[in-house]
Design an enzyme around this catalytic site. Sequence first.
Site, mmCIF file in Angstrom:
data_model
loop_
_atom_site.group_PDB
_atom_site.id
_atom_site.type_symbol
_atom_site.label_atom_id
_atom_site.label_comp_id
_atom_site.label_asym_id
_atom_site.label_seq_id
_atom_site.Cartn_x
_atom_site.Cartn_y
_atom_site.Cartn_z
ATOM 1 N N ASP A 112 -2.218 -0.583 5.847
ATOM 2 C CA ASP A 112 -2.556 -0.082 7.189
ATOM 3 C C ASP A 112 -4.059 -0.051 7.447
ATOM 4 O OD1 ASP A 112 -2.767 2.009 5.236
ATOM 5 O OD2 ASP A 112 -2.850 3.467 6.873
ATOM 6 N N LYS B 208 -9.146 -3.633 -3.760
ATOM 7 C CA LYS B 208 -7.904 -4.407 -3.689
ATOM 8 C C LYS B 208 -8.161 -5.905 -3.573
ATOM 9 C CE LYS B 208 -5.401 -0.557 -1.551
ATOM 10 N NZ LYS B 208 -4.592 -0.067 -0.414
ATOM 11 N N THR C 13 -2.703 0.612 -4.376
ATOM 12 C CA THR C 13 -3.206 1.788 -3.672
ATOM 13 C C THR C 13 -4.539 2.248 -4.250
ATOM 14 O OG1 THR C 13 -2.580 4.034 -2.969
ATOM 15 C CG2 THR C 13 -1.954 3.389 -5.191
ATOM 16 N N ASP D 45 0.847 -1.193 0.000
ATOM 17 C CA ASP D 45 0.000 0.000 0.000
ATOM 18 C C ASP D 45 0.891 1.255 0.000
ATOM 19 O OD1 ASP D 45 -2.226 1.697 0.401
ATOM 20 O OD2 ASP D 45 -2.038 1.513 2.590
ATOM 21 N N VAL E 125 -9.516 9.923 8.521
ATOM 22 C CA VAL E 125 -9.214 11.121 9.287
ATOM 23 C C VAL E 125 -10.455 12.008 9.396
ATOM 24 C CG1 VAL E 125 -8.351 12.434 7.296
ATOM 25 C CG2 VAL E 125 -7.441 12.909 9.565
ATOM 26 N N PHE F 287 0.894 9.963 5.084
ATOM 27 C CA PHE F 287 -0.340 10.733 4.932
ATOM 28 C C PHE F 287 -0.635 11.535 6.197
ATOM 29 C CE2 PHE F 287 -4.836 11.304 5.518
ATOM 30 C CZ PHE F 287 -5.346 11.602 4.271
ATOM 31 N N ASP G 221 -0.392 5.051 0.916
ATOM 32 C CA ASP G 221 -0.709 5.985 2.005
ATOM 33 C C ASP G 221 -0.685 5.273 3.357
ATOM 34 O OD1 ASP G 221 -1.153 7.868 0.005
ATOM 35 O OD2 ASP G 221 -3.274 7.350 -0.138
#
Length: 292
Positions: A230, A219, A184, A95, A131, A103, A97
């Site tokens: 992550d 993915k 990604t 991956d 986020v 990021f 980010d």
Amino acid sequence: MRTLIRTTILSTVFPQLTKPGSLPYSQRASICCLRERANANPIVLNNNISRQLSRTFFRSNSFNGVTVAGSTHFRKPCAFMSTLPIMSNVRVLVDMDGVLADFEKHFLAKFREQYPDEPYIEVKDRRGFYVTEQYEKIKPDLKAKCLEIMEAPGFFLNLPPIPGGLEAVRAMDQMDGVDVFFCTASINKYKYCVTEKFQWIDNHFGAEFINKLVLTRDKTVVSGDLIIDDKPEITGAEKNPAWEHILFSTPQNSDIHKPNQRRLSGWKDPDEWKQIIDSKRQEKEMRMSAKQ
Ligand SMILES: [Mg+2]
């Protein structure tokens, strides 16, 4: 482990395999080196022209009823022949980010720069994958401000590399029997994100690595043996993805505990990710042996 090899002089075989346009180095048939096992180092018989070899070589072909396969992945010319199934490389999807590109650090810097009077969340206190969701809980109008930062030109292009990540991917790329790809996703408003991800790979790895970039919103449909990511849950159309998900540790997934999920704590210790790849290779070999 069953022996895959017969120590045949492949130089007598190659000319008949190397049809113009299909196998790129028919004139170079005198090269050969044999591997005794799928995971063993190649035995170089003649590497005088190894410098001429490109990474593009044939993976497998059939000749007189036997499978012949080879790769320049090993940086030395190598080939082996066998009447048994050929062990394929371990394919690692990495991956970007949060795994290679930082990021969270960049986002926080931009957020504080653009909204100095708004509350913010330190990277160590980030929880949850998105986020936007955590900021929205503090103040509903912060979600739009978060998105504005991510969707701006230059945001993804200027993400700093996570320490050790670039070196780790380059080392993986050099490993015998390992294929590495970037896997990604783009944000919803992809206008800048998509092109900047290509540019980021070009800037940090070089143009030849662009061929390794898989940009997808799903993915699960990408084939591989391992995916280092992550995001705690990777879901999509394929309910049983081919890969094993290795959760790359970050503050935002630090509260996730799945007993059967392996983690990679970071890139600082190369032995950690190498051990994961080796264990996957052993698992593939055992599976192949069991089929024979
Ligand atoms: Mg990620």
